[in-house]
Design a protein around this motif. Sequence first.
Motif, PDB file in Angstrom:
ATOM      1  N   ARG A   1       0.842  -1.197   0.000  1.00 21.72           N
ATOM      2  CA  ARG A   1       0.000   0.000   0.000  1.00 21.72           C
ATOM      3  C   ARG A   1       0.874   1.243   0.000  1.00 21.72           C
ATOM      4  O   ARG A   1       1.898   1.286   0.687  1.00 21.72           O
ATOM      5  CB  ARG A   1      -0.908   0.008   1.224  1.00 21.72           C
ATOM      6  N   VAL A   2       0.474   2.237  -0.771  1.00 26.95           N
ATOM      7  CA  VAL A   2       1.175   3.518  -0.835  1.00 26.95           C
ATOM      8  C   VAL A   2       0.210   4.608  -0.416  1.00 26.95           C
ATOM      9  O   VAL A   2      -0.905   4.701  -0.940  1.00 26.95           O
ATOM     10  CB  VAL A   2       1.702   3.795  -2.260  1.00 26.95           C
ATOM     11  N   MET A   3       0.628   5.434   0.546  1.00 31.83           N
ATOM     12  CA  MET A   3      -0.200   6.531   1.042  1.00 31.83           C
ATOM     13  C   MET A   3       0.372   7.853   0.548  1.00 31.83           C
ATOM     14  O   MET A   3       1.533   8.177   0.823  1.00 31.83           O
ATOM     15  CB  MET A   3      -0.235   6.513   2.566  1.00 31.83           C
ATOM     16  N   ILE A   4      -0.448   8.621  -0.171  1.00 31.68           N
ATOM     17  CA  ILE A   4      -0.021   9.894  -0.744  1.00 31.68           C
ATOM     18  C   ILE A   4      -0.915  10.999  -0.207  1.00 31.68           C
ATOM     19  O   ILE A   4      -2.135  10.845  -0.158  1.00 31.68           O
ATOM     20  CB  ILE A   4      -0.122   9.881  -2.285  1.00 31.68           C
ATOM     21  N   GLY A   5      -0.316  12.101   0.186  1.00 32.94           N
ATOM     22  CA  GLY A   5      -1.086  13.254   0.640  1.00 32.94           C
ATOM     23  C   GLY A   5      -0.872  14.420  -0.301  1.00 32.94           C
ATOM     24  O   GLY A   5       0.210  14.585  -0.875  1.00 32.94           O
TER      25      GLY A   5
ATOM     26  N   GLU B   1      13.755  11.708   3.961  1.00 35.75           N
ATOM     27  CA  GLU B   1      15.112  11.482   3.469  1.00 35.75           C
ATOM     28  C   GLU B   1      15.562  10.054   3.729  1.00 35.75           C
ATOM     29  O   GLU B   1      16.266   9.451   2.910  1.00 35.75           O
ATOM     30  CB  GLU B   1      16.079  12.457   4.144  1.00 35.75           C
ATOM     31  N   SER B   2      15.142   9.487   4.858  1.00 38.44           N
ATOM     32  CA  SER B   2      15.514   8.113   5.179  1.00 38.44           C
ATOM     33  C   SER B   2      14.795   7.107   4.290  1.00 38.44           C
ATOM     34  O   SER B   2      15.188   5.946   4.207  1.00 38.44           O
ATOM     35  CB  SER B   2      15.205   7.800   6.647  1.00 38.44           C
ATOM     36  N   GLY B   3      13.750   7.578   3.609  1.00 33.69           N
ATOM     37  CA  GLY B   3      13.016   6.718   2.694  1.00 33.69           C
ATOM     38  C   GLY B   3      12.018   5.828   3.398  1.00 33.69           C
ATOM     39  O   GLY B   3      12.186   5.488   4.567  1.00 33.69           O
ATOM     40  N   PRO B   4      10.961   5.403   2.713  1.00 35.63           N
ATOM     41  CA  PRO B   4       9.973   4.494   3.308  1.00 35.63           C
ATOM     42  C   PRO B   4      10.520   3.075   3.383  1.00 35.63           C
ATOM     43  O   PRO B   4      11.430   2.704   2.650  1.00 35.63           O
ATOM     44  CB  PRO B   4       8.794   4.591   2.340  1.00 35.63           C
ATOM     45  N   LYS B   5       9.955   2.266   4.267  1.00 39.30           N
ATOM     46  CA  LYS B   5      10.395   0.879   4.418  1.00 39.30           C
ATOM     47  C   LYS B   5       9.797  -0.031   3.348  1.00 39.30           C
ATOM     48  O   LYS B   5      10.386  -1.032   2.974  1.00 39.30           O
ATOM     49  CB  LYS B   5      10.011   0.363   5.808  1.00 39.30           C
ATOM     50  N   SER B   6       8.640   0.304   2.870  1.00 40.84           N
ATOM     51  CA  SER B   6       7.930  -0.552   1.930  1.00 40.84           C
ATOM     52  C   SER B   6       8.549  -0.494   0.531  1.00 40.84           C
ATOM     53  O   SER B   6       8.761   0.595  -0.011  1.00 40.84           O
ATOM     54  CB  SER B   6       6.462  -0.115   1.853  1.00 40.84           C
ATOM     55  N   PRO B   7       8.810  -1.646  -0.093  1.00 41.25           N
ATOM     56  CA  PRO B   7       9.277  -1.642  -1.484  1.00 41.25           C
ATOM     57  C   PRO B   7       8.290  -0.962  -2.427  1.00 41.25           C
ATOM     58  O   PRO B   7       8.697  -0.302  -3.384  1.00 41.25           O
ATOM     59  CB  PRO B   7       9.416  -3.136  -1.807  1.00 41.25           C
ATOM     60  N   ALA B   8       6.986  -1.119  -2.163  1.00 40.54           N
ATOM     61  CA  ALA B   8       5.976  -0.491  -3.007  1.00 40.54           C
ATOM     62  C   ALA B   8       6.096   1.032  -2.938  1.00 40.54           C
ATOM     63  O   ALA B   8       6.024   1.716  -3.959  1.00 40.54           O
ATOM     64  CB  ALA B   8       4.583  -0.933  -2.580  1.00 40.54           C
ATOM     65  N   ALA B   9       6.285   1.563  -1.728  1.00 37.34           N
ATOM     66  CA  ALA B   9       6.416   3.009  -1.572  1.00 37.34           C
ATOM     67  C   ALA B   9       7.700   3.512  -2.229  1.00 37.34           C
ATOM     68  O   ALA B   9       7.713   4.568  -2.864  1.00 37.34           O
ATOM     69  CB  ALA B   9       6.393   3.386  -0.091  1.00 37.34           C
ATOM     70  N   ARG B  10       8.781   2.762  -2.072  1.00 34.73           N
ATOM     71  CA  ARG B  10      10.037   3.168  -2.719  1.00 34.73           C
ATOM     72  C   ARG B  10       9.877   3.213  -4.238  1.00 34.73           C
ATOM     73  O   ARG B  10      10.349   4.139  -4.902  1.00 34.73           O
ATOM     74  CB  ARG B  10      11.174   2.217  -2.325  1.00 34.73           C
ATOM     75  N   ALA B  11       9.202   2.204  -4.776  1.00 30.93           N
ATOM     76  CA  ALA B  11       8.989   2.154  -6.224  1.00 30.93           C
ATOM     77  C   ALA B  11       8.111   3.305  -6.682  1.00 30.93           C
ATOM     78  O   ALA B  11       8.342   3.897  -7.742  1.00 30.93           O
ATOM     79  CB  ALA B  11       8.350   0.820  -6.616  1.00 30.93           C
ATOM     80  N   PHE B  12       7.097   3.652  -5.860  1.00 31.33           N
ATOM     81  CA  PHE B  12       6.208   4.742  -6.266  1.00 31.33           C
ATOM     82  C   PHE B  12       6.943   6.081  -6.251  1.00 31.33           C
ATOM     83  O   PHE B  12       6.744   6.912  -7.143  1.00 31.33           O
ATOM     84  CB  PHE B  12       4.981   4.812  -5.357  1.00 31.33           C
ATOM     85  N   ILE B  13       7.768   6.318  -5.247  1.00 30.86           N
ATOM     86  CA  ILE B  13       8.513   7.573  -5.200  1.00 30.86           C
ATOM     87  C   ILE B  13       9.421   7.704  -6.419  1.00 30.86           C
ATOM     88  O   ILE B  13       9.511   8.767  -7.046  1.00 30.86           O
ATOM     89  CB  ILE B  13       9.323   7.666  -3.887  1.00 30.86           C
ATOM     90  N   GLU B  14      10.102   6.632  -6.787  1.00 30.42           N
ATOM     91  CA  GLU B  14      10.956   6.660  -7.980  1.00 30.42           C
ATOM     92  C   GLU B  14      10.121   6.951  -9.227  1.00 30.42           C
ATOM     93  O   GLU B  14      10.530   7.731 -10.097  1.00 30.42           O
ATOM     94  CB  GLU B  14      11.683   5.326  -8.131  1.00 30.42           C
TER      95      GLU B  14
END
Length: 297
Positions: free
Chosen positions: A92-96, A273-286
């Motif tokens: 799950r990815v949470m975006i605000g 800056e430390s980045g999210p723990k979830s691979p899904a969130a990391r992929a979405f940010i990229e």
Amino acid sequence: MELRQLEYFVAVAEEAGFTRAAARLHVAQPGVSAQIRQLEREMGEELFDRSGRTVRLTAVGEAVLPYARAALAAVDGMRLVVDEFTGLLRGRVMIGGVSAPSVLDLPGMLAEFHERHPAVEISLVETDPETLLDDVQSGRLDLGILGLGGRMPDGVRVQVVVDQALVAAVHRGHELAGRSSITVAELRDLPLISLPVGTGLRTALEEVCAQAGFGPHVAFEASDPLVAGQLAGRGLGVAILPESAVARAASELGVLAVTEPVMRGRMGLIWRESGPKSPAARAFIEHARRHLPDLAG
């Protein structure tokens, strides 16, 4: 003891109620109550005090809660490891966000990611800038899009995705409507229409007015720039807006460039800056960083 029972237990504890927990879990409330009762029978102790108007954890419930959360986190971690090995991305990815101009094409960005990773659940919520920033810092949100004004706190990274001039918009019958520009000093004492305090646009307005030696007289606030333009179109004041917000209503408004100094409105993509723990969130940010402009330079 089942993982579903632990999930229900944590939800009821965090929501302080069976009904709210059921809504969060998308299940029927009686089912949640039954599973909690079964868990309590297996534990041999009551986990919730149901005597008051709100459901509260008992002392045993308080002691058990961290272990239940740890167990659920461990299972999630196992699933993520397996997914990484198999190449499947889910989670799950949470975006605000706040109201963003159409030039960003947020729907297109979200649709493209969903097409590539259909197993990832994407949640987009609109909130005020202060709450959004707090939620990104705490990790409740993986990513945020908001107006930039002032310095970002430590630990938050920013990619500027919008950088455009701010203009003054007035009703066609307004005395300023025939002009092509207005100085910041001339905004003194004029009834202004602006976004709320804390937004990047409002901060930019307040900063340039302070430099000119006065505070802006904001008569109306609107969280949506399009609404602010509509208020100006009704003759209720001078709206300070991004260029993109008045483009579609330019025929109904008199639009003046703001000069001495020129005001600019910026929006940014923000993440920890430390980045999210979830691979899904990391992929979405990229994905978001590639899809959206990078105007930092």
